[in-house]
Design a protein around this motif. Structure first.
Motif, PDB file in Angstrom:
ATOM      1  N   UNK A 268      56.057 -69.868 -29.429  1.00 27.71           N
ATOM      2  CA  UNK A 268      54.675 -69.610 -29.852  1.00 27.71           C
ATOM      3  C   UNK A 268      54.607 -68.438 -30.820  1.00 27.71           C
ATOM      4  N   UNK A 269      55.315 -67.368 -30.497  1.00 28.98           N
ATOM      5  CA  UNK A 269      55.296 -66.179 -31.341  1.00 28.98           C
ATOM      6  C   UNK A 269      55.899 -66.465 -32.710  1.00 28.98           C
ATOM      7  N   UNK A 270      57.051 -67.140 -32.723  1.00 32.45           N
ATOM      8  CA  UNK A 270      57.695 -67.459 -34.004  1.00 32.45           C
ATOM      9  C   UNK A 270      56.806 -68.368 -34.849  1.00 32.45           C
ATOM     10  N   UNK A 271      56.192 -69.356 -34.216  1.00 39.74           N
ATOM     11  CA  UNK A 271      55.342 -70.272 -34.976  1.00 39.74           C
ATOM     12  C   UNK A 271      54.115 -69.545 -35.540  1.00 39.74           C
ATOM     13  N   UNK A 272      53.500 -68.697 -34.751  1.00 39.86           N
ATOM     14  CA  UNK A 272      52.343 -67.933 -35.238  1.00 39.86           C
ATOM     15  C   UNK A 272      52.720 -67.085 -36.442  1.00 39.86           C
ATOM     16  N   UNK A 273      53.907 -66.484 -36.401  1.00 38.62           N
ATOM     17  CA  UNK A 273      54.343 -65.641 -37.515  1.00 38.62           C
ATOM     18  C   UNK A 273      54.729 -66.469 -38.741  1.00 38.62           C
ATOM     19  N   UNK A 274      55.285 -67.641 -38.518  1.00 37.70           N
ATOM     20  CA  UNK A 274      55.598 -68.540 -39.635  1.00 37.70           C
ATOM     21  C   UNK A 274      54.320 -68.974 -40.333  1.00 37.70           C
ATOM     22  N   UNK A 275      53.299 -69.326 -39.555  1.00 36.73           N
ATOM     23  CA  UNK A 275      52.010 -69.724 -40.129  1.00 36.73           C
ATOM     24  C   UNK A 275      51.380 -68.571 -40.885  1.00 36.73           C
ATOM     25  N   UNK A 276      51.445 -67.364 -40.320  1.00 34.98           N
ATOM     26  CA  UNK A 276      50.888 -66.188 -40.992  1.00 34.98           C
ATOM     27  C   UNK A 276      51.577 -65.951 -42.327  1.00 34.98           C
ATOM     28  N   UNK A 277      52.895 -66.159 -42.368  1.00 32.72           N
ATOM     29  CA  UNK A 277      53.630 -66.030 -43.629  1.00 32.72           C
ATOM     30  C   UNK A 277      53.174 -67.076 -44.637  1.00 32.72           C
ATOM     31  N   UNK A 278      52.973 -68.308 -44.170  1.00 33.86           N
ATOM     32  CA  UNK A 278      52.544 -69.367 -45.085  1.00 33.86           C
ATOM     33  C   UNK A 278      51.177 -69.043 -45.689  1.00 33.86           C
ATOM     34  N   UNK A 279      50.296 -68.505 -44.879  1.00 30.67           N
ATOM     35  CA  UNK A 279      48.961 -68.116 -45.373  1.00 30.67           C
ATOM     36  C   UNK A 279      49.090 -67.087 -46.488  1.00 30.67           C
ATOM     37  N   UNK A 280      50.065 -66.207 -46.361  1.00 33.29           N
ATOM     38  CA  UNK A 280      50.292 -65.157 -47.358  1.00 33.29           C
ATOM     39  C   UNK A 280      51.293 -65.571 -48.437  1.00 33.29           C
ATOM     40  N   UNK A 281      51.631 -66.881 -48.449  1.00 29.91           N
ATOM     41  CA  UNK A 281      52.550 -67.412 -49.451  1.00 29.91           C
ATOM     42  C   UNK A 281      53.913 -66.716 -49.395  1.00 29.91           C
ATOM     43  N   UNK A 282      54.375 -66.523 -48.158  1.00 29.28           N
ATOM     44  CA  UNK A 282      55.667 -65.864 -47.922  1.00 29.28           C
ATOM     45  C   UNK A 282      56.529 -66.794 -47.074  1.00 29.28           C
ATOM     46  N   UNK A 283      57.835 -66.778 -47.328  1.00 25.20           N
ATOM     47  CA  UNK A 283      58.764 -67.559 -46.505  1.00 25.20           C
ATOM     48  C   UNK A 283      60.025 -66.735 -46.273  1.00 25.20           C
TER      49      UNK A 283
END
Length: 337
Positions: A268-283
């Motif tokens: 859950x934590x990793x997925x939330x952070x991955x989504x947050x990165x996508x919102x900020x156009x970061x990978x």
């Protein structure tokens, strides 16, 4: 032999006495039968749950850290690092058989990875992975009709779950965190105590047994376990949620596990952070592995597996007495296109 005992929080006197007598009898039998674990009819009369026994007995206290003076066997926060020679497999196996431990395994076989790797992964797992325990393989694939037939041992089964194939392999890798979390909610939490999440492009070649089970289990990355921290592949972009200036070790996302509660929190934590990165156009450069390393830095694993449990046979391995799970040949260019 020393057995770690934890006091139950709030229990009536009779219940405490029953559990104490159960534990005392178990300890007596272990110390007088060369570690062969079994219970008499008297044990059956004492009412206690497997979970209560699990809390009373910390089997990792039987580890022999002095058996491997050539390698690091404990973390700075006192978690064990499991190496060949440190454990008695019979103690671990008999305890988990008595506790009726079962294990869920998640593996993704998407696109070309299915035909190239899955059959070898499953047939080798049946020889070496958690032998003697009930195991269910949850296979996620976009081609469920092409899953090969594998003859399974007793108390072993395969469950196939259809998933969509993403256009980018990076998204397949990162989105597995959400998929695993959803599976934990729908099925694993109701039927399993432990879960291991494994990459499919690997082959078992030696025992990968119950000694690897724990509350929160991380895996040393074979490429970095003896390297200086300056070479670790931590995420360097401060805009990413995976960003790390430093860390403890470098962990391999090809193998992680633990109790379903801990794996649920990790995914859950990793997925939330991955989504947050996508919102900020970061990978993150190393995708879900970068986020997994950040998670384990903030939430220390309770057990680490040595590189024996996920080894690259092309590496020099003076510390590796047995390669339990090995990297299969990689065909990234063709399989990820």
């Amino acid at each position: 032999m020393i057995i770690s005992v934890l006091k139950p929080k709030a229990m009536c006197g009779q219940s405490c006495f029953n559990i104490f007598m159960c534990f005392f009898f178990f300890y007596f039998m272990m110390t007088n039968s060369r570690y062969e674990i079994y219970f008499s009819n008297e044990r059956k009369r004492i009412e206690t749950t497997n979970e209560e026994v699990r809390k009373l007995i910390n089997i990792d206290v039987t580890l022999n850290y002095a058996a491997r003076p050539d390698v690091r066997t404990k973390t700075p926060w006192d978690a064990p690092i499991i190496w060949e020679g440190m454990f008695d497999k019979h103690i671990y196996d008999q305890m988990h058989i008595h506790l009726k431990t079962n294990v869920a395994v998640t593996v993704f076989a998407v696109g070309g990875y299915l035909n190239v790797y899955l059959k070898t992964f499953l047939t080798s797992a049946e020889k070496y992975f958690m032998v003697g325990l009930p195991v269910t393989y949850f296979i996620f694939s976009d081609l469920p009709d092409q899953i090969p037939y594998i003859e399974l041992g007793p108390q072993r089964e395969i469950k196939i779950i259809k998933v969509e194939r993403h256009s980018r392999w990076q998204d397949v890798s990162m989105m597995r965190m959400q998929t695993i979390s959803t599976l934990i909610d729908s099925e694993i939490r109701h039927n399993f105590r432990y879960i291991f999440c494994l990459d499919v492009d690997q082959e078992f070649k030696g025992r990968f047994g119950s000694e690897a089970l724990g509350e929160s289990v991380a895996m040393f990355h074979a490429q970095f376990y003896r390297a200086p921290k300056s070479r670790y592949n931590y995420e360097k972009n401060p805009k990413s949620k995976a960003f790390m200036k430093t860390g403890d070790f470098y962990y391999h996302a090809a193998v992680f596990g633990g109790t379903w509660e801990n794996v649920k929190n990790l995914t859950d934590t990793c997925f939330e952070n991955i989504v947050a990165d996508k919102v900020n156009n970061v990978e993150a450069v190393w995708h879900d592995e970068s986020h997994l390393n950040k998670y384990f830095y903030l939430h220390k694993p309770t057990k680490l597996l040595s590189p024996e449990y996920c080894w690259n046979e092309k590496f020099p391995g003076k510390d590796i007495r047995i390669a339990r799970l090995v990297w299969s040949p990689k065909y990234h260019t063709s399989l990820r296109t």
